[in-house]
Every structure is written in C-alpha cells, then in structure tokens.
Scaffold this motif. Structure first.
Motif, PDB file in Angstrom:
ATOM      1  N   ASP A 186      -3.716  -3.862   2.498  1.00  0.00           N
ATOM      2  CA  ASP A 186      -4.904  -3.202   3.041  1.00  0.00           C
ATOM      3  C   ASP A 186      -4.643  -2.508   4.380  1.00  0.00           C
ATOM      4  O   ASP A 186      -5.264  -2.814   5.385  1.00  0.00           O
ATOM      5  CB  ASP A 186      -6.064  -4.194   3.158  1.00  0.00           C
ATOM      6  N   ASP A 203       0.817  -1.216   0.000  1.00  0.00           N
ATOM      7  CA  ASP A 203       0.000   0.000   0.000  1.00  0.00           C
ATOM      8  C   ASP A 203       0.852   1.268   0.000  1.00  0.00           C
ATOM      9  O   ASP A 203       0.524   2.242  -0.677  1.00  0.00           O
ATOM     10  CB  ASP A 203      -0.941   0.016   1.200  1.00  0.00           C
ATOM     11  N   ILE A 243      -4.239   0.905   7.013  1.00  0.00           N
ATOM     12  CA  ILE A 243      -5.028   2.090   7.347  1.00  0.00           C
ATOM     13  C   ILE A 243      -4.657   3.258   6.435  1.00  0.00           C
ATOM     14  O   ILE A 243      -5.524   4.023   6.013  1.00  0.00           O
ATOM     15  CB  ILE A 243      -4.839   2.456   8.836  1.00  0.00           C
ATOM     16  N   LYS A 262      -9.130   6.884  -2.015  1.00  0.00           N
ATOM     17  CA  LYS A 262      -8.983   5.713  -1.145  1.00  0.00           C
ATOM     18  C   LYS A 262      -8.475   4.556  -1.990  1.00  0.00           C
ATOM     19  O   LYS A 262      -8.941   4.312  -3.102  1.00  0.00           O
ATOM     20  CB  LYS A 262     -10.310   5.365  -0.472  1.00  0.00           C
ATOM     21  N   ARG A 305      -6.656   3.461   3.428  1.00  0.00           N
ATOM     22  CA  ARG A 305      -8.073   3.786   3.657  1.00  0.00           C
ATOM     23  C   ARG A 305      -8.308   5.267   3.866  1.00  0.00           C
ATOM     24  O   ARG A 305      -9.416   5.749   3.666  1.00  0.00           O
ATOM     25  CB  ARG A 305      -8.587   3.004   4.871  1.00  0.00           C
ATOM     26  N   ARG A 355     -11.884   0.129  -3.716  1.00  0.00           N
ATOM     27  CA  ARG A 355     -12.166   1.473  -3.241  1.00  0.00           C
ATOM     28  C   ARG A 355     -12.090   2.437  -4.432  1.00  0.00           C
ATOM     29  O   ARG A 355     -12.476   2.078  -5.530  1.00  0.00           O
ATOM     30  CB  ARG A 355     -11.199   1.844  -2.113  1.00  0.00           C
TER      31      ARG A 355
END
Length: 105
Positions: A42, A14, A44, A52, A47, A95
């Motif tokens: 995945d 990420d 935080i 996103k 997110r 997302r």
C-alpha cells in the motif's frame, strides 16, 4: 495471463503490480475489466497510479522488528523446541485495479 484463464494477479509488491498493469496495457489487456491486479504494501505510488491500485496494507516496520525478535528468541531455544509465532494486522485496501471476474454476475 489471459491465455492461462487467470482473471487476477497478486504481485509481490505495489511496484511490481504497477509494472504488471503497464505490461497488460501494452498487450491490450484492460485492468480491471479483463484482469484484476493487487499489490502488497500500500505505497503512495499505488494510490496515484491509474487505475488506482488495490493493495494489501501491512505493517512492514513492525514485521521487520518481529522477525528479528523471533530469530533472537529461536537462537536461545534448546534443540527440538518450537519457536514462537506472531500475527500482524493486515488489510485489503480496495481501489480501482480490481473488479468481479469477466462474466460474473
């Protein structure tokens, strides 16, 4: 990315995906309108980032434990025997960083 005709990027994790989105934005490339970006793990950070981040969720702690178990099992095998295998559940968490490729219907 665009010069090569790519419409999507899957990053190592990420954090790398977020850096890719920032780099594309600095180059005037819109995510996901022009290029989709997917991360792995995945977190935080993905997110709360904008857009996103679409990411592949995977059980990293279980993967680490399984890797050690498989290695210990392989060490005990006689020469020529194949090692055990394991499968872990993963899922794609969709997302805002992905969309159909440009020109798709």
């Amino acid at each position: 990315v665009l010069g090569a005709g790519a419409t999507g990027v899957i990053a190592y994790n990420d954090l790398m995906a977020i850096g890719t989105i920032e780099g594309l934005a600095d180059s005037g490339v819109e995510v996901p309108r022009e290029v989709s970006v997917v991360g792995v793990d995945d977190t935080i950070a993905g997110r709360v980032n904008r857009p996103k981040l679409t990411s592949i969720a995977m059980p990293t702690q279980e993967a680490g434990r399984s890797a050690v178990d498989l290695l210990l099992h392989a060490i005990d095998l006689p020469a020529g025997r194949s090692a055990a295998k394991t499968t872990l559940e993963t899922s794609l968490v969709i997302r805002e960083s992905t969309a159909p490729p440009p020109g798709a219907k």
